[in-house]
Motif scaffolding. Structure first.
Motif, mmCIF file in Angstrom:
data_model
loop_
_atom_site.group_PDB
_atom_site.id
_atom_site.type_symbol
_atom_site.label_atom_id
_atom_site.label_comp_id
_atom_site.label_asym_id
_atom_site.label_seq_id
_atom_site.Cartn_x
_atom_site.Cartn_y
_atom_site.Cartn_z
ATOM 1 N N PRO A 1 38.548 77.588 65.417
ATOM 2 C CA PRO A 1 37.606 78.126 64.421
ATOM 3 C C PRO A 1 37.221 77.014 63.450
ATOM 4 C CG PRO A 1 39.846 78.831 63.914
ATOM 5 C CD PRO A 1 39.919 78.128 65.231
ATOM 6 N N LEU A 2 35.926 76.760 63.340
ATOM 7 C CA LEU A 2 35.453 75.587 62.608
ATOM 8 C C LEU A 2 34.606 75.945 61.393
ATOM 9 C CD1 LEU A 2 34.265 73.405 65.630
ATOM 10 C CD2 LEU A 2 36.402 73.131 64.353
ATOM 11 N N CYS A 3 34.651 75.076 60.391
ATOM 12 C CA CYS A 3 33.668 75.076 59.307
ATOM 13 C C CYS A 3 32.985 73.712 59.352
ATOM 14 C CB CYS A 3 34.332 75.323 57.950
ATOM 15 S SG CYS A 3 35.675 74.192 57.504
ATOM 16 N N LEU A 4 31.653 73.739 59.384
ATOM 17 C CA LEU A 4 30.881 72.514 59.570
ATOM 18 C C LEU A 4 29.784 72.396 58.512
ATOM 19 C CD1 LEU A 4 30.386 72.594 63.461
ATOM 20 C CD2 LEU A 4 32.129 71.318 62.175
ATOM 21 N N LEU A 5 29.302 71.168 58.346
ATOM 22 C CA LEU A 5 28.149 70.960 57.477
ATOM 23 C C LEU A 5 26.923 71.627 58.080
ATOM 24 C CD1 LEU A 5 28.744 67.204 56.576
ATOM 25 C CD2 LEU A 5 28.870 69.141 54.991
ATOM 26 N N GLY B 1 44.006 76.070 54.913
ATOM 27 C CA GLY B 1 44.549 76.344 56.243
ATOM 28 C C GLY B 1 43.813 77.433 56.988
ATOM 29 N N ARG B 2 42.592 77.741 56.569
ATOM 30 C CA ARG B 2 41.861 78.835 57.207
ATOM 31 C C ARG B 2 41.037 78.366 58.408
ATOM 32 N NH1 ARG B 2 42.113 80.000 51.748
ATOM 33 N NH2 ARG B 2 40.381 78.614 51.245
ATOM 34 N N LEU B 3 40.401 77.179 58.281
ATOM 35 C CA LEU B 3 39.526 76.679 59.337
ATOM 36 C C LEU B 3 39.748 75.183 59.527
ATOM 37 C CD1 LEU B 3 36.201 78.435 58.222
ATOM 38 C CD2 LEU B 3 37.703 79.169 60.086
ATOM 39 N N ALA B 4 39.413 74.707 60.705
ATOM 40 C CA ALA B 4 39.386 73.268 60.968
ATOM 41 C C ALA B 4 37.951 72.773 60.769
ATOM 42 C CB ALA B 4 39.856 72.977 62.393
ATOM 43 N N SER B 5 37.769 71.465 60.726
ATOM 44 C CA SER B 5 36.427 70.925 60.548
ATOM 45 C C SER B 5 36.298 69.573 61.222
ATOM 46 C CB SER B 5 36.085 70.790 59.059
ATOM 47 O OG SER B 5 34.729 70.399 58.896
ATOM 48 N N ILE B 6 35.059 69.165 61.420
ATOM 49 C CA ILE B 6 34.758 67.816 61.899
ATOM 50 C C ILE B 6 33.988 67.131 60.781
ATOM 51 C CG2 ILE B 6 33.625 66.420 63.648
ATOM 52 C CD1 ILE B 6 33.815 68.847 65.512
ATOM 53 N N LEU B 7 34.561 66.079 60.234
ATOM 54 C CA LEU B 7 33.953 65.391 59.101
ATOM 55 C C LEU B 7 34.073 63.877 59.259
ATOM 56 C CD1 LEU B 7 35.270 67.478 56.058
ATOM 57 C CD2 LEU B 7 32.894 67.309 56.814
ATOM 58 N N PRO B 8 33.168 63.141 58.640
ATOM 59 C CA PRO B 8 33.377 61.695 58.565
ATOM 60 C C PRO B 8 34.629 61.396 57.747
ATOM 61 C CG PRO B 8 31.114 62.293 57.963
ATOM 62 C CD PRO B 8 31.898 63.564 58.017
ATOM 63 N N VAL B 9 35.304 60.312 58.064
ATOM 64 C CA VAL B 9 36.500 59.936 57.310
ATOM 65 C C VAL B 9 36.173 59.791 55.827
ATOM 66 C CG1 VAL B 9 38.258 58.148 56.995
ATOM 67 C CG2 VAL B 9 37.535 58.809 59.300
ATOM 68 N N ALA B 10 34.978 59.282 55.525
ATOM 69 C CA ALA B 10 34.581 59.098 54.129
ATOM 70 C C ALA B 10 34.421 60.417 53.390
ATOM 71 C CB ALA B 10 33.268 58.318 54.060
ATOM 72 N N ALA B 11 34.278 61.525 54.123
ATOM 73 C CA ALA B 11 34.064 62.825 53.493
ATOM 74 C C ALA B 11 35.317 63.690 53.467
ATOM 75 C CB ALA B 11 32.946 63.571 54.224
ATOM 76 N N LEU B 12 36.449 63.153 53.907
ATOM 77 C CA LEU B 12 37.690 63.925 53.908
ATOM 78 C C LEU B 12 38.251 64.050 52.489
ATOM 79 C CD1 LEU B 12 39.553 62.417 56.995
ATOM 80 C CD2 LEU B 12 38.519 64.693 56.848
#
Length: 300
Positions: free
Chosen positions: A191-195, A235-246
Motif C-alpha cells: 500500500p503506497l502513498c505517492l506524490l 507506519g501506515r503506508l510505504a512510499s517511493i521518494l527521492p533520497v533528498a525528499a526523505l
C-alpha cells in the motif's frame, strides 16, 4: 559647490585647453567656464590663470585641484562600497524549488549565508515547468529543478547538484522485501502513498511501473511532502521518494529504505537565466553553489 565643478577643474588640468576639457566633460565651453568661475566665487580665490586661454593653475588652484582629486576619488570609493554592500554583503535572492528538492535548500542557504551574511532569501515551491517560466519572466533569480526539463534554447545556465535516486521507504513496522534492493514488482503489492501525478518525480515512478508491466496499489496521492512523511513515519503506508525528499529519521529507529532496480536517475541542478549583465550578488552565489558537494548526501 557641485561635484561637476570639481570634475571640470580636473578635466581642465588634464586637457590644458578649455574647449577640449568641455568636450571631455560633455558640456559646452561656456558652461565649463561658468562652472569654474562659480567655484572661484564660492571659495573666494583665483584658481585659473587665464586671459582668453588657459595658462595654468594658481598656487591656490593647485591646492584646490589636489582636494578635488581626493574628493572625487573618495566619492568613487563610496559608490563602489555602496554597490558592494548592496550586492554582496546583503541583498535579496528569490529561489524557486520543486517539492522533491525542498530539503536541499537549507544546505544551500547555509553556504550562501557563509559568503553573504546579511542575505535575504525568498523561497517558493513550484513545479519544474513553473520555475522555468518564472525565471524567464524575472519573477525568480534561481531555481532548483530537473535539468532534463530545460529547453535547449540557450536561455538558461545550469549546474548539476546531484543525480536523483528514488528509493522505497517505509517504517520499521512495515514488512519490505529482504536485502538492499527491490523490484517494481515487489513494490506493486505494497500500500503506497505517492506524490501527485502532475509532478515529474511521480511521472518517473509511474514510468518504472509501466516498464515492469505491473500496477501499483496507491492509497494516497498528494503534492504535500509533509503528508507523505506523516504517513511514512506513522507506519501506515510505504512510499517511493527521492533520497533528498526523505524525512531525516532514516535508520534503525526510523525508516527503512530499499534501492529500486531499473529506476531513472535524472540530474537535479541549480538554474539561472542566461543574461549578459548579472549582479555581483548572483555571480558570487553562483560561484558558491559550484563548491557544493551533494551527490554523496543524497545517495544510499
Amino acid at each position: 559647490m557641485f561635484l561637476r565643478q570639481l570634475t571640470y577643474l580636473i578635466a581642465l588640468d588634464q586637457c590644458r585647453h578649455f574647449s577640449r576639457a568641455a568636450e571631455s566633460c560633455g558640456v559646452s565651453q561656456p558652461a565649463l567656464s561658468a562652472g569654474i568661475r562659480q567655484l572661484e566665487n564660492e571659495l573666494g580665490i583665483t584658481i585659473i590663470q587665464r586671459n582668453r586661454r588657459f595658462y595654468g593653475l594658481t598656487e591656490e588652484g593647485k591646492r584646490v585641484l589636489l582636494w578635488a582629486r581626493q574628493t572625487l576619488a573618495a566619492l568613487d570609493g563610496l559608490k563602489q562600497e555602496a554597490a558592494f554592500a548592496q550586492d554582496i554583503a546583503g541583498g535579496s535572492l528569490s529561489i524557486g524549488v520543486m517539492p522533491p528538492a525542498i530539503q536541499v535548500v537549507p544546505l544551500m542557504l547555509e553556504s550562501f549565508r557563509a559568503a553573504v551574511p546579511a542575505l535575504h532569501v525568498e523561497v517558493k515551491v513550484y513545479s519544474s515547468t513553473e520555475i522555468t517560466r518564472m525565471l524567464r519572466e524575472h519573477h525568480l533569480q534561481m531555481g532548483i529543478l530537473y535539468l532534463d526539463q530545460l529547453q535547449a534554447d540557450g536561455a538558461f545556465e545550469a549546474q548539476a547538484l546531484y543525480a536523483e535516486q528514488h528509493v522505497l521507504a517505509a517504517a520499521a513496522s512495515v514488512q519490505l522485501p529482504a536485502g538492499k534492493h527491490c523490484s517494481w514488482a515487489d513494490i506493486a503489492s505494497l500500500p503506497l502513498c505517492l506524490l501527485s501525478r502532475n509532478m515529474r518525480s511521480r511521472q518517473l515512478v509511474d514510468a518504472g511501473f509501466r516498464e515492469a508491466d505491473v500496477t501499483p496499489t496507491v492509497m494516497l496521492e498528494t503534492d504535500a511532502l509533509e503528508l507523505l512523511h506523516a504517513e511514512l513515519l506513522g507506519g501506515r503506508l510505504a512510499s517511493i521518494l527521492p533520497v533528498a525528499a526523505l524525512p531525516e529519521r532514516v535508520g534503525l529507529s526510523g525508516l527503512q529504505v530499499r534501492r529500486i532496480s531499473g529506476c531513472a536517475s535524472p540530474d537535479v541542478g541549480l538554474v539561472r537565466l542566461a543574461q549578459p549583465n548579472t549582479s555581483m550578488l548572483l555571480m558570487r552565489l553562483w560561484d558558491v553553489a559550484k563548491t557544493l558537494s551533494l551527490a554523496d548526501i543524497y545517495t544510499v
